[in-house]
Design a protein around this motif. Sequence first.
Motif: not given
Length: 265
Positions: A43-56, A95-99
Amino acid sequence: MQAIQYEFDNGVGVLTLNRPARKNAIDQVMATELQILLADLAQQRDLRALVITGAGGAFCAGGDISNMMSAAGNSETGRDRMRFNYLSWIETILRLEVPVIAAVRGPAFGAGFSLALTADMVLAEPGSRFCMSFVRLGLVPDCAAFYTLPRIVGIQRAKELCFSGRELGPEEAHHLGIVTEITAIDGALDRAKQIAQCFASASPSSLGLMKRALNVSLNTSLDAMIDIEAAAQGIARTSDWHAQAVARFLSKEPPMFQWPAKSQD
């Protein structure tokens, strides 16, 4: 949050799986937190891209096996648990409409491999490992791997990877189209942020429309895709971003969006 971390800066969100002592294996707490966070991000209109990573030193070792056993029940409750506790937030990512960019180091096993496959781009460090390890536990691939994996590697190779449960290094994963780019050691997250920041300067409507169209393209007829393309282009051409980009082009100013084709040393 206990099992994940989220940071947001200048249009870029960084989601970190944060159970390093368990190689970021997904337990019920993490699944619940991911469901809540991702529903909000959608629902966030200001999100332009999302990075997913893991700790360690790991991306994600898959589902937490001890958690699986404690949550064991009959087939009906197991189905509901997968559908509503896991597949709901996986579907949200798709379904996120950002990379969405996965920055992988160490193991991406089982559901961790599936999670990486939900990303639009996968960056992997030397020494990273990918494995559809479900067969080792008498399980079937989950977290949408039946949908994503064949679309990336083809049906025959997907069967081989699922049936064998063998490990892939970053080079083979890159050859198969799973990994977009192999980064330097300890460089996947920084490179992912660089690319994500680039996307933050792109047209959000253009990227969102492209992602929606490409997500359905393999299941849609030519006629339907032409209609989708025409409608999407009609929307894109009326955006303020497009008008500004054209104006800058005509005045010979630098473009607002420039792709970082090469890694920065």
